[in-house]
Design a protein around this motif. Structure first.
Motif, PDB file in Angstrom:
ATOM      1  N   LEU A  34      -4.129  -2.855  -1.323  1.00 37.02           N
ATOM      2  CA  LEU A  34      -4.582  -3.090  -2.698  1.00 37.02           C
ATOM      3  C   LEU A  34      -4.295  -1.871  -3.575  1.00 37.02           C
ATOM      4  N   VAL A  35      -4.628  -0.682  -3.048  1.00 37.30           N
ATOM      5  CA  VAL A  35      -4.392   0.546  -3.813  1.00 37.30           C
ATOM      6  C   VAL A  35      -2.893   0.746  -4.030  1.00 37.30           C
ATOM      7  N   GLY A  36      -2.108   0.550  -2.976  1.00 37.66           N
ATOM      8  CA  GLY A  36      -0.661   0.736  -3.077  1.00 37.66           C
ATOM      9  C   GLY A  36      -0.044  -0.203  -4.108  1.00 37.66           C
ATOM     10  N   CYS A  37      -0.348  -1.482  -3.981  1.00 34.89           N
ATOM     11  CA  CYS A  37       0.241  -2.460  -4.889  1.00 34.89           C
ATOM     12  C   CYS A  37      -0.332  -2.301  -6.292  1.00 34.89           C
ATOM     13  N   GLY A  38      -1.612  -1.997  -6.376  1.00 29.87           N
ATOM     14  CA  GLY A  38      -2.245  -1.764  -7.683  1.00 29.87           C
ATOM     15  C   GLY A  38      -1.585  -0.603  -8.405  1.00 29.87           C
ATOM     16  N   LEU A  85       4.131   6.160  -5.979  1.00 33.05           N
ATOM     17  CA  LEU A  85       2.708   6.229  -5.622  1.00 33.05           C
ATOM     18  C   LEU A  85       2.395   5.246  -4.488  1.00 33.05           C
ATOM     19  N   GLY A  86       3.044   4.097  -4.563  1.00 35.51           N
ATOM     20  CA  GLY A  86       2.821   3.076  -3.542  1.00 35.51           C
ATOM     21  C   GLY A  86       3.127   3.586  -2.150  1.00 35.51           C
ATOM     22  N   GLN A  87       4.129   4.452  -2.041  1.00 32.71           N
ATOM     23  CA  GLN A  87       4.509   4.925  -0.708  1.00 32.71           C
ATOM     24  C   GLN A  87       3.424   5.800  -0.078  1.00 32.71           C
ATOM     25  N   LEU A  88       2.600   6.435  -0.916  1.00 31.94           N
ATOM     26  CA  LEU A  88       1.496   7.223  -0.352  1.00 31.94           C
ATOM     27  C   LEU A  88       0.522   6.301   0.379  1.00 31.94           C
ATOM     28  N   VAL A 126       9.751   0.673   5.447  1.00 37.50           N
ATOM     29  CA  VAL A 126      10.266   1.690   6.366  1.00 37.50           C
ATOM     30  C   VAL A 126       9.432   2.975   6.276  1.00 37.50           C
ATOM     31  N   VAL A 127       8.964   3.306   5.065  1.00 38.89           N
ATOM     32  CA  VAL A 127       8.057   4.455   4.929  1.00 38.89           C
ATOM     33  C   VAL A 127       6.839   4.248   5.828  1.00 38.89           C
TER      34      VAL A 127
END
Lengths: 281, 331
Positions: free
Chosen positions: A47-51, A91-94, A184-185
């Motif tokens: 949710l955080v990543g996609c948000g 940011l999403g990759q974090l 992949v990340v």
């Protein structure tokens, strides 16, 4: 001995039914899916990543649209309607990376790994199943999010007639590539988590690889080594898939770059498999 | 059936388990006893293939644990309380383990009821008490209805009711013909639960024997007698192989005569007895006797085998007679 209320007798009533149940890769996949969907952290991270992807995409697209009329020709030339709405992937990759690490290290920090590995003493099916469940979940959500980001962006840009669409050269590749890159990340995180086994250590290693290496690489640009090394660093290679024009920037070509990035993840997972099989749990 | 042959595990230069051989047979509860750090948990992890032995082998039901195609049906294990992801509910934890080998949901519900966790099954395990964690661990051990159970310190953290429950559960499971291997550092608990004992200290086998034999080996066979006519009785009891000592007036410690015999002698001579008690060493004392040298972690200044007399050799007689513990065993 006094009579104490007991929660039923042992399994005697259900006496010794035959259990044909062998451990199979499919069953371990089911098990890992149950594990994945039964943790709040899975939902929160995604949710955080996609948000963050949607939020940043929205922000960039909105700001650029509103400033477009006063923007210098130079800035206008740099503008790319395909990549700007997707820039939130950074940011999403974090979030995705942290989730990938935690899928494994969460079991080590809680002791769950002992239960998992005694249920599947051959061990490797657990790693493959974890990686598969995680990869499918992340790929589906981030790819869907990438499409949402893309269309939100084009919605803003169309007001200034600077929009792209999926048939614009490179557009579909970049949108699809965003989900692939993030997957992949995450897998790199799964691999590093298995190798390092501590949450903090694995997260540090993951982001050192993805974020710090390219910065260090910039130093090489002052030497003749820059061109020989920098394009092949993991995140630089992987992000080639997310750029529309790679020729001028000295990046690898999109798909070869992504293949190299995936190759790094496969290598880390191979080391992870070797260590998981070999080490004491 | 668990068979360990010359099992050895070293961590670097430090040996955790050395040349350990034993067999755990089905049908009885076998206690695995040793002081903290003796290598009990390491041994159990090696049985489950979690730790690789440096040398030697251990098999479960005739094969390496990892070689079994359906391991949860061969062996159920409780290795440590709360080896559970804290963010997952008890139900989902069991469901995930069950899925690896195709155990149906109905069995998950069954074991939840069996261990009495119905009310909290849908709560996250992070909020569980140690006792609830133990029950959940036992539930996961029972999931596959296994022939062999390996439980590391299962009574830790359980309340008295829970302890009684697990004691009976283990006995029932053994009575069904299963192999039950339970570790503990609480001798008193083992005295009540186990029939057979495997005792280790500093990673080496100290004893592999029945509980009754283990205790009798350390028992003095002395009898404590309390009487208002102690002095009179003392003279009547005197004989060639009999030693009578007296700690205080009115109390005698008699060696060389059974309590039955002393009772008869007293009755024949119309001597009033307040107390007539055969002393058996408790399992605790027997254990201290054997492992006094093998305790690895000891507070400075604490005598080896403190509380149960001298560490080695000097005989259980004096030891047992002097110590009154609350964990006496009537085997």
């Amino acid at each position: 001995m006094t009579a104490v209320a007991e929660p039923a007798g042992p399994a005697r009533g259900a006496a010794r039914r035959p259990h044909p149940g062998k451990v199979t890769q499919t069953r371990v996949l089911t098990s890992e899916w149950i594990k994945f969907r039964s943790l709040r952290s899975s939902y929160w991270s995604l949710l955080v990543g996609c948000g963050a992807m949607i939020g940043l995409g929205l922000l960039f697209s909105m700001v650029i649209t509103s400033k477009w009329d006063t923007m210098s020709p130079l800035r206008r030339r740099d503008f790319d309607a395909i990549t700007v709405p997707l820039r939130g992937y950074f940011l999403g990759q974090l979030a995705v990376g942290v989730l990938g690490v935690m899928v494994v290290t969460g079991e080590y920090s809680t002791g769950m790994i002992r239960a998992s590995l005694s249920a599947v003493p051959k061990r490797l099916p657990v790693l493959w199943a974890k990686a598969t469940v995680f990869a499918v979940a992340v790929w589906l959500t981030t790819t869907a999010t990438a499409f949402v980001c893309f269309f939100i962006g084009q919605g803003f840009f169309s007001g200034k007639h600077i929009q792209a669409d999926l048939s614009t050269p490179g557009a579909l590749r970049v949108v699809i590539g965003t989900g692939l890159y993030l997957t992949v990340v995450g897998l790199l995180g799964v691999g590093l988590g298995t190798v390092i086994r501590s949450t903090a250590g694995a997260i540090a290693a993951l982001f050192a690889t993805l974020l710090v290496l390219p910065v260090l690489g910039e130093v090489l640009n002052f030497t003749s080594w820059g061109d020989k090394v920098n394009p092949y660093l993991p995140s630089n290679a992987g992000q080639a898939l997310l750029a529309v024009h790679t020729e001028a920037s000295g990046q690898m070509r999109p798909w070869p770059g992504f293949a190299l990035f995936a190759g790094y993840a496969v290598a880390v997972l191979a080391v992870a498999a070797y260590l998981l099989k070999r080490r004491d749990a | 059936m668990i068979e360990a042959r010359s099992l050895t595990k070293r961590y670097g230069a430090k040996a955790a388990v050395t040349d350990l051989s034993f067999t755990v047979r089905p049908g009885v509860v076998t206690g695995f006893l040793g002081p903290n750090g003796a290598g009990k948990s390491t041994t159990m992890r090696m049985i489950l293939g979690l730790d690789r032995p440096t040398s030697g082998t251990v098999t479960v039901n005739g094969a390496d644990y990892a070689a079994h195609s359906a391991p949860l049906h061969e062996v159920g294990a409780l290795l440590e309380a709360k080896a559970i992801h804290t963010g997952r509910t008890a139900y989902n934890h069991l469901l995930a383990l069950a899925a690896t080998t195709g155990i149906p949901r109905s069995r998950v519900d069954e074991v939840i009821d069996l261990v009495g966790l119905r009310e909290v099954a849908r709560k996250r395990a992070g909020g569980f008490s140690l006792g609830m964690g133990q029950r959940l661990g036992i539930a996961s051990a029972l999931l596959g209805d296994p022939d062999t159970l390996i439980l590391d310190e299962p009574v830790n953290g359980l309340d008295p009711e829970g302890i009684l429950w697990i004691r009976n559960l283990l006995k029932d499971l053994a009575a069904e013909g299963r192999t039950v291997f339970v570790s503990s550092h609480l001798m008193s608990e083992m005295a009540l639960t186990a029939e057979h004992l495997i005792v280790i200290g500093q990673g080496r086998l100290i004893a592999d024997t029945s509980v009754a034999e283990f205790i009798s080996r350390a028992s003095s066979g002395s009898v404590k007698v309390r009487s208002p006519q102690a002095a009179e009785l003392r003279e009547l009891l005197a004989g060639p192989d009999v030693t009578v000592s007296s700690a205080d007036e009115g109390t005698l410690t008699v060696e060389g005569l059974s309590s039955d015999r002393i009772g008869v002698i007293a009755a024949e001579n119309r001597i009033t007895l307040f107390e007539l008690a055969p002393k058996e060493a408790s399992l605790e004392e027997a254990f201290m006797e054997l492992t006094g040298d093998a305790v690895e972690y000891r507070a400075p200044g604490q005598k080896p085998g403190a509380g149960a007399g001298s560490p080695t050799g000097t005989g259980a007689a004096g030891t047992a007679a002097q110590t009154d513990t609350d964990v006496e065993v009537t085997a």
